[in-house]
Scaffold this active site. Structure first.
Site, PDB file in Angstrom:
ATOM      1  N   SER A   1       0.808  -1.225   0.000  1.00 53.81           N
ATOM      2  CA  SER A   1       0.000   0.000   0.000  1.00 53.81           C
ATOM      3  C   SER A   1       0.836   1.267   0.000  1.00 53.81           C
ATOM      4  CB  SER A   1      -0.946   0.005   1.202  1.00 53.81           C
ATOM      5  OG  SER A   1      -0.230  -0.011   2.417  1.00 53.81           O
TER       6      SER A   1
ATOM      7  N   LYS B   1      -6.854   3.306   8.539  1.00 50.34           N
ATOM      8  CA  LYS B   1      -6.003   4.354   7.994  1.00 50.34           C
ATOM      9  C   LYS B   1      -6.646   5.727   8.150  1.00 50.34           C
ATOM     10  CE  LYS B   1      -3.704   1.209   4.786  1.00 50.34           C
ATOM     11  NZ  LYS B   1      -3.521   0.767   3.390  1.00 50.34           N
TER      12      LYS B   1
END
Length: 812
Positions: A719, A762
């Site tokens: 990511s 996140k």
């Protein structure tokens, strides 16, 4: 040994170091031999070698075996053996250690003894010591081992015909006679005394009376030091009376114990006789019949399947013909005990009431609105089916977010019994499926034990830490769970111990895990996942205020008014000390505040303690976390990462080392996947420099270093591809990102932005760092849309499907 022995000792086996004894080793004729060896008028030497005694002094009236250390005292024993008289001096030195023993530790008065029947082994020497007479040390000839002294033999002043002396002697004789019936052990010592001395001699009589007592060493040494017989008798008589009292008390205790034992034996025999009489008259049953009746009575209200009932009947028939004392009887009885204790056909009624379920979930948990909504949906589906059994729920999230307590709340909302056991670290599949009955100590598996304890077929069973199961030579418990957690198979679950089919389809299984990576795919496929993410500061505030703080005060029985924790202080605890995803560390910190406040209440006699931001460091010390500042500059970009502990912000730095040669270097303890992402980013940027307004030749002779801070922490995952690309492009353009911006996404070599996981975590991490502008993959738009409104409030999110979309947002 020299040959100048006493002629009267020739028939003795003087030194026999092999440890073998002569024909009289059993003690027969020993007293007569000793009597023959030492005549009454034996001449005693003027010089004596000394041996120390530590426990108690030796008296002239004693004949007793002694053991000495060979290494320490063998030279002394050999020198005594070389003398014609074979006499050694025994002196009481008390607790003085062997290594610290010196000549000054020896008392003035000791006992001269004859040594007989000397024998030994490699470590010690044993001999029979025959007490002869007291001695007094006049002069030291050798103050180091072997100790040698000049001695004199003091006379004992006594008038045997004096009336007072005779009275004391008679009192001692009567005391000894009194002691003999109570403790027969003294009989042998009395026999030795009578063989050597006359009972009309008060001196030896007094010494003998002192020797048979259990008085302490210093008391007995005081008796030995007393040379006049009358004062000596006055000291010994109280010791003898005390010994008689102790012996009488010991005898009474023994009689009481024996009486209790006899009473129990008598009761046992009477009960056994009563059983036989009742059995003969047909008015009672034996143990075997009682067991059979007990097992049958357990099944009266149960709906036992036909095949199981056939097995139970067979085992009951076997039990009725076995002897109760045989091992097989015990094995069969234990098997029937488990089999009849199963809740065959016993179920509890579900409370499929959605308002009640919402009330229970809201009462026990703050936040987690999406999770609670999923659970309510799950219960609503069960309302139409009429049953929620056969479902397997997997709660996934970081430690301390409330997975276990949510499982307990589900059970309470449904009105079901709850049973929890941890499978973390489990290595033996028999823990799940049981042992076979042929093994010694065989037991059913945990699931059978759970059903026996809850007494219903439809409990909520929680399998905690399912991601931490292990494997060993004893089997694979994760594979054993496949049958348990498969709705198509657990209708006929087979436990190896019971060896009959169990229906687990009515059980609601709730599993918990921190991460999905270590769960086998086949097992994960059978479970419905509900993800619990970390809490933001507002949620932690509500949890601490409504649950943690009141529970801690109640547990310690402290009134709420005594400790006042301000809201600002609580927020400082959350932001400065407990930033983890869960609330377990927060609870520990609050508990520390309660403990320290309790000390202040008691020591300073205060009525209350106020905890504010100003004095918070007195309770918790300096904050562990400071306000995070987003790193800025050319080549510096903030990314978003997901870990098993929750979400985190991740700064990535790209820097130009020199322009001498072309090169690329990675640091920061990166995993293989992250290294591949970095190489893809480097290649993509080099191939598209002109497209993004950078000098195409910038990397031609430029050595670039890409670093991810916190190098001590392992990092891996795809990511960060978009973030690394942006950092390299920012370095090449020499254009820093001036605003608070974070991004995540996987990048391909052709510039496509692929979706990533952990969007909720996140977003929470970004809010924690005061970052309210994000770049997310277009494919994660749905995940962001599903987030609760309070997480999306104030956020500006850009979605990118190609990297050019990212570049437009970052570089305008």
């Amino acid at each position: 040994m020299s040959d100048d022995r006493d002629p009267q000792q020739d028939d003795l086996d003087w030194i026999d170091m092999s440890g073998e004894d002569d024909a009289n080793a059993d003690g027969s004729g020993e007293d007569s031999r000793i009597q023959a060896v030492v005549p009454a008028n034996a001449t005693l030497p003027e010089r004596l070698y000394l041996l120390p005694i530590h426990n108690r002094p030796f008296f002239p009236a004693q004949v007793q075996p002694l053991v000495v250390n060979r290494e320490r005292w063998e030279p002394t024993i050999e020198r005594v053996g070389n003398t014609p008289h074979h006499t050694v001096g025994l002196a009481f030195v008390g607790e003085a250690g062997v290594d610290e023993l010196g000549w000054q530790d020896f008392p003035e008065i000791g006992t001269a003894v004859k040594m007989h029947k000397l024998q030994g082994d490699e470590q010690q020497i044993q001999f029979i010591a025959q007490g002869v007479k007291r001695f007094r040390i006049q002069r030291w000839l050798s103050k180091t081992p072997p100790f040698l002294v000049e001695v004199s033999y003091p006379r004992e002043a006594v008038d045997a015909e004096d009336e007072e002396t005779r009275a004391y002697a008679m009192a001692m004789i009567n005391g000894i006679k009194e002691l003999l019936p109570i403790n027969p052990l003294y009989g042998e010592e009395l026999k030795q005394y009578l063989n050597r001395f006359s009972p009309h001699e008060p001196g030896p009589l007094t010494d003998f009376a002192a020797a048979i007592t259990s008085a302490q060493g210093p008391e007995l040494q005081d008796v030995l030091d007393t040379l006049s017989v009358m004062p000596r008798m006055q000291k010994v008589l109280p010791l003898l009376r005390k010994e008689i009292d102790v012996a009488q008390l010991q005898s009474e205790i023994s009689e009481q114990v024996n009486a209790q034992m006899h009473e129990r034996q008598r009761e046992f025999f009477l009960r056994e006789q009563l059983k036989v009489i009742q059995r003969e008259l047909g008015i009672s049953k034996d143990d075997r019949e009682n067991d059979v009746d007990t097992f049958r009575s357990r099944l009266e209200d149960k709906l036992v399947p036909e095949r199981v009932m056939e097995r139970i009947d067979d085992e009951l028939d076997k039990l009725s013909v076995l002897e109760t004392g045989s091992p097989e009887y015990g094995t069969t009885r234990n098997y029937l005990d488990w089999l009849t204790n199963m809740p065959w056909g016993q179920t509890s009624e579900d409370q499929l009431d959605l308002p009640h379920a919402r009330k229970v979930l809201d009462r026990d948990h703050d936040g987690l609105d999406d999770v609670k909504e999923r659970i309510v949906e799950f219960l609503a589906e069960g309302t139409f089916k009429g049953d929620v059994g056969g479902s397997i729920v997997l709660l996934v999230g970081p430690p301390g977010v409330g997975k276990t307590s949510i499982g307990r709340s589900i059970a309470e909302a449904l009105g079901r019994e709850f049973y929890r056991f941890s499978v973390g670290g489990m290595r033996d599949e028999a823990e799940i499926k049981g042992h076979r009955r042929t093994y010694v100590g065989a037991m059913p598996g945990k699931l059978v034990q759970a059903l026996k304890e809850v007494e219903v077929e439809n409990p909520v069973i929680m399998l905690d830490e399912i991601d931490k199961m292990g494997q060993s030579f004893q089997g694979d418990p994760a594979s054993a769970l496949l049958e348990v957690l498969d709705p198509e198979q657990n209708v006929d679950f087979l436990d190896h111990y019971l060896d009959v089919r169990l229906d687990l389809s009515k059980v609601l299984f709730v599993c918990t895990a921190n991460t999905l990576d270590s769960i086998p795919p086949a097992l994960l496929d059978r479970m419905e996942q509900i993800r619990l993410s970390g809490y933001i500061a507002e949620e932690k505030m509500a949890i601490a205020r409504n649950h943690l703080w009141p529970r801690l005060l109640k547990r310690d029985n402290i009134p709420k008014k005594r400790i006042n924790l301000s809201a600002a202080a609580l927020r400082q605890v959350i932001e400065g000390y407990a930033r983890e995803a869960g609330v377990r560390q927060l609870e520990k910190l609050l508990h520390r505040i309660v403990r320290k406040a309790a000390v202040k209440l008691l020591e300073n006699d205060q009525t209350s303690v106020k905890v504010s931001v100003k004095n918070l460091e007195e309770f918790l010390g300096a904050p562990l976390f400071r306000k995070e500042k987003v790193m800025k500059g050319a080549g510096v970009v903030t990314g978003l990462a997901w870990t098993s502990m929750g979400g985190a912000t991740l700064s990535i730095e790209a820097g130009r080392v020199h322009g001498l040669e072309r090169g690329f270097k990675l640091t920061g303890q990166l995993g293989d996947v992250m290294k591949e992402s970095a190489n893809i980013a480097y290649s993509y940027v080099q191939g598209h420099m002109e497209s993004y307004g950078a000098d195409p030749a910038y990397f031609e002779k430029c050595f670039v270093h890409l670093h991810v801070p916190e190098g001590a922490t392992p990092k891996d995952g795809p990511s960060a591809g978009v973030t690394m690309t942006t950092a390299l492009l920012s370095l090449a353009r020499q254009q820093p990102i001036e605003r608070n911006l974070a991004m995540t996404g996987e990048l391909t070599l052709t510039g496509h932005v692929l979706p990533v996981g952990g969007i909720r975590e996140k977003v929470i991490a970004a809010r924690r760092s005061d970052i309210f502008e994000l770049i997310l993959p277009e494919a994660n738009r749905r995940d962001y849309a599903e987030l609760p409104d309070y997480l999306k409030e104030g956020m500006t999110v850009h979605f990118a499907s190609q990297y050019r979309d990212v570049a437009k947002v970052v570089f305008k």
